[in-house]
Scaffold this active site. Structure first.
Site, PDB file in Angstrom:
ATOM      1  N   PHE A 154      -6.960  -1.517   1.110  1.00 32.74           N
ATOM      2  CA  PHE A 154      -7.682  -2.709   0.639  1.00 32.74           C
ATOM      3  C   PHE A 154      -8.043  -3.681   1.751  1.00 32.74           C
ATOM      4  O   PHE A 154      -8.917  -4.528   1.585  1.00 32.74           O
ATOM      5  CB  PHE A 154      -6.843  -3.455  -0.424  1.00 32.74           C
ATOM      6  N   LYS A 178     -12.916   7.978  -1.301  1.00 33.40           N
ATOM      7  CA  LYS A 178     -12.111   7.362  -2.363  1.00 33.40           C
ATOM      8  C   LYS A 178     -11.598   6.036  -1.808  1.00 33.40           C
ATOM      9  O   LYS A 178     -10.607   5.982  -1.083  1.00 33.40           O
ATOM     10  CB  LYS A 178     -10.945   8.294  -2.727  1.00 33.40           C
ATOM     11  N   ARG A 182      -8.357  -1.492  -5.137  1.00 35.05           N
ATOM     12  CA  ARG A 182      -8.338  -2.964  -5.202  1.00 35.05           C
ATOM     13  C   ARG A 182      -9.663  -3.581  -4.765  1.00 35.05           C
ATOM     14  O   ARG A 182      -9.932  -4.731  -5.072  1.00 35.05           O
ATOM     15  CB  ARG A 182      -7.245  -3.542  -4.295  1.00 35.05           C
ATOM     16  N   SER A 231      -0.414   2.400   3.547  1.00 38.37           N
ATOM     17  CA  SER A 231       0.983   2.091   3.865  1.00 38.37           C
ATOM     18  C   SER A 231       1.716   3.362   4.313  1.00 38.37           C
ATOM     19  O   SER A 231       1.309   4.476   3.974  1.00 38.37           O
ATOM     20  CB  SER A 231       1.656   1.499   2.636  1.00 38.37           C
ATOM     21  N   CYS A 286      -3.480  -4.506  10.040  1.00 42.48           N
ATOM     22  CA  CYS A 286      -2.460  -3.585  10.555  1.00 42.48           C
ATOM     23  C   CYS A 286      -2.180  -3.848  12.025  1.00 42.48           C
ATOM     24  O   CYS A 286      -1.227  -3.319  12.573  1.00 42.48           O
ATOM     25  CB  CYS A 286      -2.876  -2.152  10.341  1.00 42.48           C
ATOM     26  N   GLU A 385       7.636  -4.277   7.025  1.00 42.58           N
ATOM     27  CA  GLU A 385       6.243  -4.739   7.151  1.00 42.58           C
ATOM     28  C   GLU A 385       6.025  -5.806   6.075  1.00 42.58           C
ATOM     29  O   GLU A 385       6.098  -5.513   4.880  1.00 42.58           O
ATOM     30  CB  GLU A 385       5.259  -3.584   6.960  1.00 42.58           C
TER      31      GLU A 385
HETATM   32  P1  NAD Z   1      -1.741   1.744   0.033  1.00 45.19           P
HETATM   33  O1  NAD Z   1      -0.917   2.764   0.733  1.00 45.19           O
HETATM   34  O2  NAD Z   1      -1.178   1.084  -1.162  1.00 45.19           O
HETATM   35  O3  NAD Z   1      -3.136   2.408  -0.460  1.00 45.19           O
HETATM   36  C1  NAD Z   1      -3.962   3.152   0.415  1.00 45.19           C
HETATM   37  C2  NAD Z   1      -4.763   4.159  -0.401  1.00 45.19           C
HETATM   38  O4  NAD Z   1      -3.865   5.080  -1.043  1.00 45.19           O
HETATM   39  C3  NAD Z   1      -5.589   3.534  -1.518  1.00 45.19           C
HETATM   40  O5  NAD Z   1      -6.828   4.200  -1.572  1.00 45.19           O
HETATM   41  C4  NAD Z   1      -4.750   3.763  -2.760  1.00 45.19           C
HETATM   42  O6  NAD Z   1      -5.555   3.883  -3.913  1.00 45.19           O
HETATM   43  C5  NAD Z   1      -4.031   5.058  -2.457  1.00 45.19           C
HETATM   44  N1  NAD Z   1      -2.673   5.129  -3.024  1.00 45.19           N
HETATM   45  C6  NAD Z   1      -1.826   4.080  -3.251  1.00 45.19           C
HETATM   46  N2  NAD Z   1      -0.650   4.529  -3.740  1.00 45.19           N
HETATM   47  C7  NAD Z   1      -0.757   5.881  -3.815  1.00 45.19           C
HETATM   48  C8  NAD Z   1       0.138   6.906  -4.232  1.00 45.19           C
HETATM   49  N3  NAD Z   1       1.359   6.629  -4.660  1.00 45.19           N
HETATM   50  N4  NAD Z   1      -0.289   8.174  -4.189  1.00 45.19           N
HETATM   51  C9  NAD Z   1      -1.530   8.476  -3.742  1.00 45.19           C
HETATM   52  N5  NAD Z   1      -2.414   7.543  -3.338  1.00 45.19           N
HETATM   53  C10 NAD Z   1      -2.036   6.262  -3.356  1.00 45.19           C
HETATM   54  O7  NAD Z   1      -2.189   0.686   1.147  1.00 45.19           O
HETATM   55  P2  NAD Z   1      -2.887  -0.741   0.923  1.00 45.19           P
HETATM   56  O8  NAD Z   1      -1.915  -1.674   0.311  1.00 45.19           O
HETATM   57  O9  NAD Z   1      -4.223  -0.552   0.292  1.00 45.19           O
HETATM   58  O10 NAD Z   1      -3.167  -1.159   2.443  1.00 45.19           O
HETATM   59  C11 NAD Z   1      -2.254  -1.857   3.233  1.00 45.19           C
HETATM   60  C12 NAD Z   1      -1.467  -0.917   4.117  1.00 45.19           C
HETATM   61  O11 NAD Z   1      -2.357  -0.167   4.957  1.00 45.19           O
HETATM   62  C13 NAD Z   1      -0.531  -1.658   5.061  1.00 45.19           C
HETATM   63  O12 NAD Z   1       0.681  -0.956   5.133  1.00 45.19           O
HETATM   64  C14 NAD Z   1      -1.273  -1.610   6.394  1.00 45.19           C
HETATM   65  O13 NAD Z   1      -0.450  -1.712   7.530  1.00 45.19           O
HETATM   66  C15 NAD Z   1      -1.913  -0.265   6.308  1.00 45.19           C
HETATM   67  N6  NAD Z   1      -3.050  -0.169   7.213  1.00 45.19           N
HETATM   68  C16 NAD Z   1      -2.906   0.583   8.324  1.00 45.19           C
HETATM   69  C17 NAD Z   1      -3.940   0.667   9.229  1.00 45.19           C
HETATM   70  C18 NAD Z   1      -3.797   1.482  10.477  1.00 45.19           C
HETATM   71  O14 NAD Z   1      -4.785   1.685  11.157  1.00 45.19           O
HETATM   72  N7  NAD Z   1      -2.612   1.971  10.814  1.00 45.19           N
HETATM   73  C19 NAD Z   1      -5.142  -0.003   8.986  1.00 45.19           C
HETATM   74  C20 NAD Z   1      -5.254  -0.761   7.818  1.00 45.19           C
HETATM   75  C21 NAD Z   1      -4.192  -0.830   6.934  1.00 45.19           C
END
Ligand code: NAD
Length: 492
Positions: A154, A178, A182, A231, A286, A385
């Protein structure tokens, strides 16, 4: 002012916008106002299957389209993104909460990836050598994989899809995107602009949804590659399940980034840069700094200086150009951040600026910037985090001690050092255990032509996002060894 074009979130499959058939998923709210914006569909196996099959059907002719022709669509997309940058930035701000300046900044970084992918006719080239044995030549070519799935978080609704999509299609793959459930609105507009380029139907498909949609992509036999950002627990899950079904997978995970401040750092600039890193995008980056390690005498000035910078920030709706920090994404996120500030205090830190005082007087999901001074290096919060506008300050005696603290972190996304000493900076960049490193830089975000190099629990895979890594990720190498004996041919 831009408003959300329509609360109905649609899928884009085979060149057609379709109303989802899956049950309702999560309710979407404007984080700054609490206003209901719409509802994401949960996503279904049937919809994902249709999107994957549409991508698969488009693949043979897309892969056969000359690279120089494929990139013409990206040149058009670059122009359209520039023309619509204000509208797209407003959409990001409405659904995500970050300020308009931050939304525009994210778009600029996304556009940069479109620009780099326009160089694919050169970047995708292989190499060759004549006469590897008498009369035998050998060469390597890069070929696209097929259907690539892109699953995004998101916090950067458009930049992160653009870390992958331009490279995937420029190298001849077709895509199922996909986005985060959010923030589906700005990405829908991005796909409309992609459609406007005249890209052949099926080359880019969009499916909305949550876990059911992701799981179908992970198991689908026609999906060859998965690019994921989110995450760490979900990144690990996607990596494990996607790899188990034989796919090429790259997963960028969560982060806990440290900056080290030496006593010789310029106080004013260092404070300003670290404040921007810690509190920009309400800490939901991130690459945001989460822990500052002050060395020696720096502990005398840094806490008061960063507290002053934090307390001067204007918090509010990101659509207001005067706003310097917006809300966090949901009420649940706000409650979690508030609770973690409490845990920091319980674990021995002093909240010298306490954002918990800043949450209740608005309908949106606000937490004020927070500085937790003196958090013990061994405390559990050091491994958590927070993903909110909370900066912990801890103290160490030497750069080596600071690097040991960083080394103990389960994450390895980024770290920075602030100093006037080239020797200290060199020691740090050489030995620190993170994949992105800043020297007097608060957010060491690699440009599009460099890989986004998280390490440890911040990345699962081999090839990272962006640049040459993206080209390697989205292509298979084929090596051809060739002999044409003269005696087999008619003589000319
Ligand atoms: P998230 O892990 O909740 O969701 C990411 C994606 O996975 C979304 O498309 C979501 O729909 C899907 N998803 C969520 N739960 C799932 C599950 N149980 N099974 C399968 N798919 C699932 O992450 P978020 O809250 O949208 O984003 C924030 C996180 O992303 C933070 O931890 C941040 O550090 C990380 N992030 C990392 C980078 C990087 O480059 N390392 C960049 C941006 C964000």
């Amino acid at each position: 002012m831009t408003a959300i074009p329509s609360p109905t979130i649609r899928n884009f499959i085979g060149g057609k916008w379709l109303t989802p058939t899956s049950p309702a998923g999560i309710a979407l709210t404007n984080p700054a106002t609490g206003e209901l914006l719409g509802q994401t569909p949960a996503g279904s196996a049937a919809e994902v299957d249709a999107a994957v099959k549409s991508a698969q059907a488009a693949f043979p002719s897309w892969r056969a389209t000359p690279a120089a022709d494929r990139v013409q669509y990206l040149f058009k997309l670059k122009v359209l993104l520039e023309q619509h940058i204000g509208e797209l930035a407003s959409l990001i701000t409405i659904e995500n909460g970050k300020t308009l300046a931050e939304s525009t900044g994210e778009l600029r970084r996304g556009i940069e990836n479109v620009e780099v992918a326009c160089g694919i006719p050169v970047l995708m080239q292989g190499y060759s050598l004549e006469d590897v044995a008498p009369g035998i030549d050998e060469f390597m070519v890069r070929q696209p994989l097929g259907v690539a799935a892109i699953i995004t978080p998101f916090n950067f609704p458009l930049m992160i899809p653009l870390w992958f999509l331009p490279y995937a299609i420029a190298t001849g793959n077709t895509v199922v995107l996909k986005p985060s459930d959010r923030v589906p609105f700005s990405v829908a507009r991005l796909v409309e602009l992609i459609q406007e380029t005249g890209l052949p139907d099926g080359v880019v498909n969009l499916v909305n949804g949550g876990k059911p949609a992701v799981d179908t992509l992970l198991d689908h036999p026609l999906v060859r590659a998965i690019s994921f950002v989110g995450s760490t627990p979900v990144a690990k899950y996607v990596y494990t399940r996607g790899s188990a079904s034989g796919k090429r997978v790259q997963c960028q995970g969560g982060a806990k980034n440290h900056v080290v401040v030496l006593p010789d750092a310029d106080q004013e600039t260092t404070t300003k840069i670290i404040a921007d890193s810690a509190f920009g995008c309400a800490g939901q980056r991130c690459l945001a700094v989460s822990v500052t390690v002050t060395i020696g005498e720096a502990s005398r000035w840094f806490p008061a200086s960063i507290a002053a910078a934090a307390s001067s920030l204007k918090i509010g709706d990101g659509l207001d150009p005067a706003t310097q920090m917006g809300p966090v994404i949901t009420t649940a996120s706000r409650d979690r951040v508030v609770s973690l500030i409490g845990q920091g205090a319980d674990q021995g830190a002093k909240a010298i600026i306490d954002g918990r005082a800043n949450t209740g007087d608005r309908a949106g999901f606000f937490v004020g910037p927070t500085v937790l001074d003196g958090l013990p290096a061994q405390s559990p919060l050091m491994q958590t985090e927070i993903f909110g506008p909370v900066l912990s300050v801890i103290h160490a005696q030497t750069v080596e001690e600071a690097m040991e603290i960083i080394d103990r972190s389960a994450y390895g996304n980024a770290s920075s050092i602030f100093t006037a000493s080239g020797a200290a900076a060199r020691k740090f960049r050489n030995a620190v255990s993170t994949g992105n490193v800043g020297i007097n830089i608060g957010v060491p975000a690699p440009m599009a032509y460099f890989p986004f190099s998280g390490w440890k629990g911040s990345f699962f895979g081999v090839m990272h996002a962006q640049g040459r890594d993206a080209i390697e990720f989205f292509t298979d190498k084929k090596v051809i060894v060739e002999r044409w004996p003269r005696e087999w041919s008619r003589k000319f």
